[in-house]
Enzyme design. Structure first.
Site, mmCIF file in Angstrom:
data_model
loop_
_atom_site.group_PDB
_atom_site.id
_atom_site.type_symbol
_atom_site.label_atom_id
_atom_site.label_comp_id
_atom_site.label_asym_id
_atom_site.label_seq_id
_atom_site.Cartn_x
_atom_site.Cartn_y
_atom_site.Cartn_z
ATOM 1 C CG ASN A 2 57.581 36.163 -28.811
ATOM 2 O OD1 ASN A 2 58.650 36.309 -28.210
ATOM 3 N ND2 ASN A 2 56.428 35.988 -28.201
ATOM 4 N NE ARG A 84 56.948 39.474 -25.745
ATOM 5 C CZ ARG A 84 57.005 38.512 -24.839
ATOM 6 N NH1 ARG A 84 57.241 37.273 -25.192
ATOM 7 N NH2 ARG A 84 56.793 38.780 -23.578
ATOM 8 C CG HIS A 173 52.203 40.196 -20.048
ATOM 9 N ND1 HIS A 173 51.870 39.753 -18.785
ATOM 10 C CD2 HIS A 173 52.815 39.158 -20.653
ATOM 11 C CE1 HIS A 173 52.278 38.503 -18.625
ATOM 12 N NE2 HIS A 173 52.865 38.116 -19.745
ATOM 13 N NE ARG A 234 58.307 35.119 -14.377
ATOM 14 C CZ ARG A 234 57.717 35.405 -15.555
ATOM 15 N NH1 ARG A 234 56.500 35.904 -15.593
ATOM 16 N NH2 ARG A 234 58.366 35.188 -16.668
ATOM 17 C CD GLU A 377 51.188 38.910 -25.958
ATOM 18 O OE1 GLU A 377 50.905 37.710 -25.768
ATOM 19 O OE2 GLU A 377 52.078 39.494 -25.326
#
Ligand code: ADP
Length: 393
Positions: A2, A84, A173, A234, A377
């Protein structure tokens, strides 16, 4: 792997049983204070502070650490490297073996993922230089959401303008939503095809998804990860006219507003902290700003639970995952409080108990299962990568 703009996270997994052989993180690549933290399975972590100039140096340092554990990147047992990749647009609906054409397409998507796709590309190119003979596989954050119907994926704006600039809802995601929705079905002892799940991935970035029979039918992030829930930094949803207002009346530039909404909003903008542990501590001490930030966070979460309940019609499970979802019992309790009419409730004892794997926190006999399902993940990326490589022989 990643790869971020200044970091690389990695894991080495044994696909016979999914066991993690090693994991680690290289941070602050390109700065003088780079740091590598490497953790071999069942042993102490090793941390090194040394200048690491670029991604190639980072991967070489990782290779050196792995070799020290007898797990070198030159091992013939290494089957593939899974990466990823944040944005796969509409084209990449599945994990994909990377070749020049795939690289070009990931590059073409940079305008819609300016922060992420360039870093992902660097990671792929670097890994390829170290082991050019190995299949490199891209696993896209957006892929799981490509099953969204047009009614959920399209913004209600002029169709020609939207299409000309590829403006639509992609969602992110996805690897986590895919993994968690499947693991939730497993926890219920049912097949993913038979189960409807609302997944709440609440990390520093946060998103919700509605998954019907294993397929995503709606998700809260959109063209970019800015839409939807209140996140660590955010804003999530707001009237888009806020942006024009800040430009016209506040004299701010597009870049300034981008930074404001992505980096200085959400929990940190509301109360100065984005770590839920710190926010809860402040709430417990009677801090009003932290309490308001928490309430706004929960209010938005509830709205999405209600919205996705309506989208799905029948909900079998609500699953909490990622840093906040897995750990913050106060968030889980507050998010479902008052939703008994929808069949949603948590058992306060089960909710407060710490645990490792997937677990139910709803009262026995509840109409809708509420669960904590830790995401993984990396395992999901490795599983998808290995399945593809094995299929291709
Ligand atoms: P990301 O991958 O998006 O960076 P994570 O899924 O690792 O995020 O989640 C990180 C967030 O999880 C932290 O910012 C913090 O708010 C929250 N978190 C982690 N541990 C706890 C905990 N024990 N209690 C409450 N919140 C926690």
């Amino acid at each position: 792997m990643n790869s971020g703009s200044s970091s690389v996270k990695y894991q080495l997994l044994d696909m016979r049983d999914g066991a993690r052989l090693a994991m680690g993180l290289v941070e602050r690549i390109g700065e003088r204070t780079s740091r590598l933290k490497h953790t071999p399975a069942g042993r102490e972590s090793r941390e090194r502070d040394e200048p690491i100039a670029d991604h190639e140096a980072a991967l070489k340092a990782v290779a050196r650490e792995l070799a020290a554990d007898g797990l070198g990147l030159d091992s013939p047992e290494l089957a593939a490297i899974g990466h990823r990749v944040v944005h796969g647009g509409r084209r990449f609906t599945e994990p994909t073996v990377i070749d020049e054409a795939v690289l070009a397409e990931i590059e073409r998507l940079i305008p819609v993922a300016p922060l992420h796709n360039p870093a992902n590309l660097t990671g792929i190119r670097t890994a390829h230089t170290l082991r050019p003979d190995l299949p490199q596989v891209a696993v896209f954050d957006t892929a799981f959401h490509t099953t969204m119907p047009e009614s959920a994926a399209r913004y209600a704006i002029d169709v020609e303008t939207a299409d000309a600039h590829r403006v639509r809802r992609y969602g992110f995601h996805g690897t986590s939503h895919a993994y968690v929705s499947r693991a939730t079905a497993e926890l219920l002892g049912r097949r993913p095809e038979d189960v409807n799940v609302i997944v709440l991935h609440l990390g520093n970035g946060a998103s919700a998804s509605a998954v019907r029979g294993g397929r995503c039918v709606d998700t809260s992030m959109g063209l970019t990860p800015l839409e939807g829930l209140v996140m660590g930094t955010r804003s999530g949803d707001m009237d888009p006219a806020v942006i024009f207002h800040l430009m016209r009346v506040g004299g701010m530039s597009a870049d300034e507003i981008d930074t404001l909404l992505n980096k200085k909003s959400g929990l940190i903008g509301l109360c100065g902290d984005n770590d839920m542990r710190e926010i809860r501590r402040r709430v417990d001490e009677g801090d009003e700003r932290a309490a308001l930030a928490f309430d706004i966070y929960i209010h938005r979460l509830k709205k999405y639970i209600g919205a996705y309940y309506a989208v799905l019609g029948r909900v079998d499970a609500l699953a909490f995952t990622a840093g906040v979802g897995e750990n913050a019992s106060a968030v889980r309790e507050a998010a479902v409080a008052g939703l008994e009419q929808l069949g949603l409730a948590v058992d306060s004892g089960l909710n407060a108990a710490r645990g490792e794997g997937p677990r139910l926190i709803s009262p026995a006999g509840a109409r809708v299962a509420v669960a904590v399902v830790p995401t993984d993940e990396e395992l999901e990326i490795a599983t998808q990568t290995y399945a593809l490589v094995a299929k291709n022989g």
